[in-house]
Design an enzyme around this catalytic site. Structure first.
Site, PDB file in Angstrom:
ATOM      1  N   ASN A  37       0.807  -1.212   0.000  1.00 16.71           N
ATOM      2  CA  ASN A  37       0.000   0.000   0.000  1.00 16.71           C
ATOM      3  C   ASN A  37       0.848   1.273   0.000  1.00 16.71           C
ATOM      4  OD1 ASN A  37      -2.376   1.403  -0.024  1.00 16.71           O
ATOM      5  ND2 ASN A  37      -2.955   0.968   2.101  1.00 16.71           N
ATOM      6  N   HIS A 122     -14.401  -5.251  11.190  1.00 19.18           N
ATOM      7  CA  HIS A 122     -14.021  -3.942  11.721  1.00 19.18           C
ATOM      8  C   HIS A 122     -15.233  -3.084  12.028  1.00 19.18           C
ATOM      9  CE1 HIS A 122      -9.725  -3.330  10.042  1.00 19.18           C
ATOM     10  NE2 HIS A 122      -9.896  -4.565  10.412  1.00 19.18           N
ATOM     11  N   ARG A 147     -13.294  -6.131  15.725  1.00 15.10           N
ATOM     12  CA  ARG A 147     -12.320  -5.111  16.116  1.00 15.10           C
ATOM     13  C   ARG A 147     -13.064  -3.796  16.286  1.00 15.10           C
ATOM     14  NH1 ARG A 147      -7.420  -2.450  12.538  1.00 15.10           N
ATOM     15  NH2 ARG A 147      -8.935  -0.807  12.190  1.00 15.10           N
ATOM     16  N   TYR A 159      -6.831   7.082  13.059  1.00 18.21           N
ATOM     17  CA  TYR A 159      -6.682   5.834  12.324  1.00 18.21           C
ATOM     18  C   TYR A 159      -7.843   4.888  12.669  1.00 18.21           C
ATOM     19  CZ  TYR A 159      -5.879   1.031  11.561  1.00 18.21           C
ATOM     20  OH  TYR A 159      -6.099  -0.246  11.182  1.00 18.21           O
ATOM     21  N   ASP A 210      -6.858  -2.100  17.697  1.00 17.90           N
ATOM     22  CA  ASP A 210      -5.577  -1.841  17.027  1.00 17.90           C
ATOM     23  C   ASP A 210      -5.027  -0.496  17.493  1.00 17.90           C
ATOM     24  OD1 ASP A 210      -3.446  -1.582  15.319  1.00 17.90           O
ATOM     25  OD2 ASP A 210      -4.575  -2.061  13.494  1.00 17.90           O
ATOM     26  N   HIS A 212      -2.124   0.592  16.516  1.00 20.66           N
ATOM     27  CA  HIS A 212      -1.456   1.084  15.305  1.00 20.66           C
ATOM     28  C   HIS A 212      -0.128   1.781  15.613  1.00 20.66           C
ATOM     29  CE1 HIS A 212      -2.008   2.219  10.909  1.00 20.66           C
ATOM     30  NE2 HIS A 212      -2.461   0.981  10.982  1.00 20.66           N
ATOM     31  N   GLU A 236      -3.535  -4.841  19.492  1.00 20.60           N
ATOM     32  CA  GLU A 236      -2.654  -4.984  18.317  1.00 20.60           C
ATOM     33  C   GLU A 236      -1.658  -3.845  18.181  1.00 20.60           C
ATOM     34  OE1 GLU A 236      -4.929  -5.844  14.856  1.00 20.60           O
ATOM     35  OE2 GLU A 236      -3.587  -4.746  13.529  1.00 20.60           O
ATOM     36  N   GLU A 262       1.941  -7.070  11.241  1.00 21.27           N
ATOM     37  CA  GLU A 262       1.475  -6.809   9.869  1.00 21.27           C
ATOM     38  C   GLU A 262       2.530  -6.119   9.011  1.00 21.27           C
ATOM     39  OE1 GLU A 262      -2.029  -4.470  10.868  1.00 21.27           O
ATOM     40  OE2 GLU A 262      -1.025  -2.671  10.165  1.00 21.27           O
ATOM     41  N   ARG A 283       0.943 -11.578  13.367  1.00 18.51           N
ATOM     42  CA  ARG A 283      -0.007 -11.113  12.348  1.00 18.51           C
ATOM     43  C   ARG A 283       0.587 -10.955  10.951  1.00 18.51           C
ATOM     44  NH1 ARG A 283      -2.361  -6.928  12.219  1.00 18.51           N
ATOM     45  NH2 ARG A 283      -4.304  -7.781  11.447  1.00 18.51           N
ATOM     46  N   HIS A 312      -2.980 -10.499   9.110  1.00 15.98           N
ATOM     47  CA  HIS A 312      -3.449  -9.238   8.556  1.00 15.98           C
ATOM     48  C   HIS A 312      -4.362  -9.531   7.355  1.00 15.98           C
ATOM     49  CE1 HIS A 312      -1.855  -5.221   6.616  1.00 15.98           C
ATOM     50  NE2 HIS A 312      -2.974  -5.001   7.293  1.00 15.98           N
ATOM     51  N   ASP A 316      -6.171  -3.550   1.626  1.00 15.29           N
ATOM     52  CA  ASP A 316      -5.051  -3.338   0.710  1.00 15.29           C
ATOM     53  C   ASP A 316      -4.341  -4.648   0.370  1.00 15.29           C
ATOM     54  OD1 ASP A 316      -4.563  -2.300   3.563  1.00 15.29           O
ATOM     55  OD2 ASP A 316      -2.527  -2.798   2.961  1.00 15.29           O
ATOM     56  N   GLU A 339      -7.995 -11.672  10.087  1.00 16.67           N
ATOM     57  CA  GLU A 339      -8.675 -10.396   9.835  1.00 16.67           C
ATOM     58  C   GLU A 339      -9.388 -10.463   8.477  1.00 16.67           C
ATOM     59  OE1 GLU A 339      -6.031  -7.054   9.329  1.00 16.67           O
ATOM     60  OE2 GLU A 339      -7.609  -5.622   9.817  1.00 16.67           O
ATOM     61  N   TRP A 402       1.619   6.788  12.641  1.00 22.25           N
ATOM     62  CA  TRP A 402       0.209   6.985  12.282  1.00 22.25           C
ATOM     63  C   TRP A 402      -0.651   5.841  12.784  1.00 22.25           C
ATOM     64  CZ3 TRP A 402      -2.085   3.891   8.146  1.00 22.25           C
ATOM     65  CH2 TRP A 402      -3.460   4.186   7.964  1.00 22.25           C
TER      66      TRP A 402
HETATM   67  C1  GCO Z   1      -5.081  -3.560  10.038  1.00 25.84           C
HETATM   68  C2  GCO Z   1      -4.074  -2.570   9.581  1.00 25.84           C
HETATM   69  C3  GCO Z   1      -4.482  -1.764   8.385  1.00 25.84           C
HETATM   70  C4  GCO Z   1      -3.285  -0.929   7.921  1.00 25.84           C
HETATM   71  C5  GCO Z   1      -3.247  -0.947   6.439  1.00 25.84           C
HETATM   72  C6  GCO Z   1      -2.096  -0.126   5.893  1.00 25.84           C
HETATM   73  O1  GCO Z   1      -4.910  -4.013  11.149  1.00 25.84           O
HETATM   74  O2  GCO Z   1      -5.974  -3.892   9.289  1.00 25.84           O
HETATM   75  O3  GCO Z   1      -3.543  -1.839  10.633  1.00 25.84           O
HETATM   76  O4  GCO Z   1      -5.621  -1.009   8.630  1.00 25.84           O
HETATM   77  O5  GCO Z   1      -3.372   0.359   8.397  1.00 25.84           O
HETATM   78  O6  GCO Z   1      -3.153  -2.268   6.014  1.00 25.84           O
HETATM   79  O7  GCO Z   1      -2.027  -0.254   4.518  1.00 25.84           O
HETATM   80 MG    MG Z   2      -3.298  -3.301  12.231  1.00 27.13          MG
END
Ligand code: GCO
Ligand code: MG
Length: 402
Positions: A37, A122, A147, A159, A210, A212, A236, A262, A283, A312, A316, A339, A402
Site C-alpha cells: 500500500n 471492523h 475489532r 486511524y 488496534d 497502530h 494490536e 502486519e 499477524r 493481517h 489493501d 482479519e 500513524w
Molecule cells: C489492520 C491494519 C491496516 C493498515 C493498512 C495499511 O490491522 O488492518 O492496521 O488497517 O493500516 O493495512 O495499509
Molecule cells: Mg493493524
C-alpha cells in the site's frame, strides 16, 4: 512444466492492487498478490525489471528452490519491497502446483485442521454510541469477533475510522494527508469504549483493538492494564516493533494478549518476540512475508512457543492474498484468527474467487490451486491512481507514528 510467461498487472478498482500472473508451457496459470500500500509501483518495477526475466524457463514445480534463488540471489535480503515480490512468485507457484495436482492448496499443506477460518470484522465510528450500532451490525452478519475503533474526542481524524463503514480505505490522497495525535486524549478514551461494548454485548463476543504503533511500551502497558476488565482477544501493534525487546516491558505489566506483525517481512523480524513468548498472536501475512513458504516457517516457529496466527487481512491485501492466507489458516495447527475487511464489489469482480463467508467463518473452497483469479480485461478498465497513507503529527507538529 516450465514458466513460459510472467506479467505484472496493476489495477485500481477503488484502490490499487499489484498482481503477478505466471503461465507455464503446458498452459497452467497461477496468481500472486504483490500489493504494498502506497508503494505499489516499487514492487511492480522490482518484479518486471529484475524478477520476471529470471523466471522465464525455470521449472514451475521448484517452489522452494525458486524462493531461495530470489532471496539469496538478490544479495540484498529482506525488506517490504523484496519480500512482497518474492511472495508474489511463491504464491503463484503454489497456485500452479495445486492446479497441476488437481487439489486445493490446503491439501498440499497437510489438509484441514479445522472446519473453517474464524474471522474478525471492523466496527468503526466516530462516537461510542455509533460504534455500538456498528458492532451490532457485525454480530447480525454472523461475526464472532469484532475489532472496535472510534474517534478520539478532541482529535479531528483518527486511524481506523472511515467515512464508509464496510470498506475502510486510509490511502486516500496522492500525497499523504496529515492528522493530529494526542496520546493522553486516546488513553483516557479507549477503556470507556470497551466498557460500553462489553456492557452491551456481554462476555462472549471476541473483541479486538488496534493501537497502530502509536504508544511507548509504558503507555501500552497502562492501556493493556486498563483494558483487562473487558477481556480483549488482543491489543494490536501497541508500539513500533523494530525494537523487539520493547515488548518485555508491556508483558510484565498486563495480561491483555498482544498481537503484532502486519509490517514484518521475515522470520527475523519476529524471532525474539516469538521465542521469548512476548506476544500471543503473530499477524504476518502471505503478501508481505515472503509468501506461503516463508509464512509457514514463521507459523511453525510460533507453534513451538504457544503463539497463534492472526493474519493481517486489510483491504489493501487483494483477494489473491486472502485466498492464499485461508489455505494456510485452515491447515496449520496454531491458527488464531484471520482479519477480514470486506472488499468492494468492484474489487471482488476483478478478482473472482471461490472463498466464501458463512457463520463468522471464511472457507477457502475446493477448487484446485488457490481458487482465485484476476479478470485482466476488467482490471484494465481501472488504471493505477497514486494514493498514499496519512502522516500523523503530535499537536505541537512533531511527526509521530500513524
Ligand atoms: C489492520 C491494519 C491496516 C493498515 C493498512 C495499511 O490491522 O488492518 O492496521 O488497517 O493500516 O493495512 O495499509
Ligand atoms: Mg493493524
Amino acid at each position: 512444466m516450465k514458466i513460459a510467461d510472467a506479467r505484472v498487472v496493476v489495477t485500481c478498482p477503488g484502490r490499487n492492487f499489484v498482481t503477478l500472473k505466471i503461465t507455464t508451457d503446458d498452459g497452467l496459470t497461477g496468481v500472486g498478490d504483490a500489493t504494498l500500500n502506497g508503494r505499489e509501483l516499487a514492487v511492480a518495477s522490482y518484479l518486471t525489471e529484475h524478477v520476471v526475466p529470471a523466471l522465464i524457463g525455470r521449472d514451475a514445480a521448484r517452489i522452494e528452490d525458486t524462493w531461495q534463488y530470489l532471496y539469496k540471489g538478490a544479495y540484498w535480503r529482506r525488506g517490504p519491497v523484496t519480500m512482497t515480490a518474492i511472495a508474489a512468485v511463491d504464491t503463484a507457484l503454489w497456485d500452479i502446483k495445486g492446479k497441476a495436482a488437481g487439489l486445493p492448496v490446503y491439501q498440499l499443506l497437510g489438509g484441514r485442521s479445522r472446519d473453517g477460518v474464524t474471522v474478525y470484522g471492523h466496527a468503526n465510528a466516530e462516537t461510542v454510541d455509533e460504534v455500538l450500532t456498528e458492532v451490532g451490525r457485525y454480530t447480525e452478519l454472523g461475526y464472532r469477533a469484532v475489532r472496535v475503533q472510534t474517534g478520539v474526542p478532541g482529535l479531528d481524524a483518527t486511524y481506523g475510522v472511515g467515512k464508509d463503514k464496510l470498506f475502510y480505505e486510509p490511502a486516500d490522497a496522492a500525497l499523504p494527508t496529515e492528522t493530529a495525535w494526542s496520546t493522553p486524549h486516546y488513553l483516557s478514551h479507549v477503556p470507556e469504549v470497551f466498557r460500553r461494548v462489553r456492557e452491551e454485548f456481554g462476555p462472549h463476543l471476541q473483541l479486538l483493538h488496534d493501537v497502530h504503533h502509536r504508544l511507548t511500551p509504558i503507555e501500552a502497558a497502562r492501556l493493556g492494564a486498563s483494558l483487562e476488565p473487558y477481556a480483549l482477544t488482543w491489543m494490536e501493534d501497541p508500539v513500533p516493533a523494530e525494537l523487539q525487546e520493547g515488548f518485555r516491558l508491556i508483558r510484565q505489566h498486563t495480561t491483555t494478549p498482544l498481537a503484532v506483525g502486519e509490517v514484518f517481512n521475515s522470520i527475523w523480524d519476529c524471532r525474539q518476540l516469538i521465542q521469548e513468548q512476548l506476544i500471543d498472536y503473530i499477524r504476518t501475512t502471505v503478501v508481505h512475508a515472503g509468501g506461503i513458504s516463508h509464512l509457514r516457517r514463521i507459523f511453525d516457529l510460533a507453534a513451538l512457543h504457544h503463539v497463534r496466527s492472526g493474519s493481517h487481512g486489510a483491504t489493501d491485501l487483494s483477494p489473491v492474498c486472502m485466498a492464499a492466507a485461508l489455505h494456510l489458516d485452515i491447515s496449520i495447527p496454531n491458527f488464531g484468527l484471520q482479519e477480514y475487511m470486506r472488499h468492494t464489489p468492484e474489487t471482488d469482480a476483478v478478482f473472482p474467487h471461490d472463498y466464501r463467508f458463512e457463520d463468522g467463518m471464511l472457507h477457502p473452497g475446493e477448487r484446485p490451486g488457490l481458487g482465485v483469479d484476476i479478470d485482466e480485461d476488467l482490471a484494465a478498465q481501472y488504471p493505477y491512481q497514486p494514493a498514499q497513507l496519512p502522516v500523523n503529527r503530535l499537536q505541537d507538529g512533531t511527526v509521530h507514528s500513524w
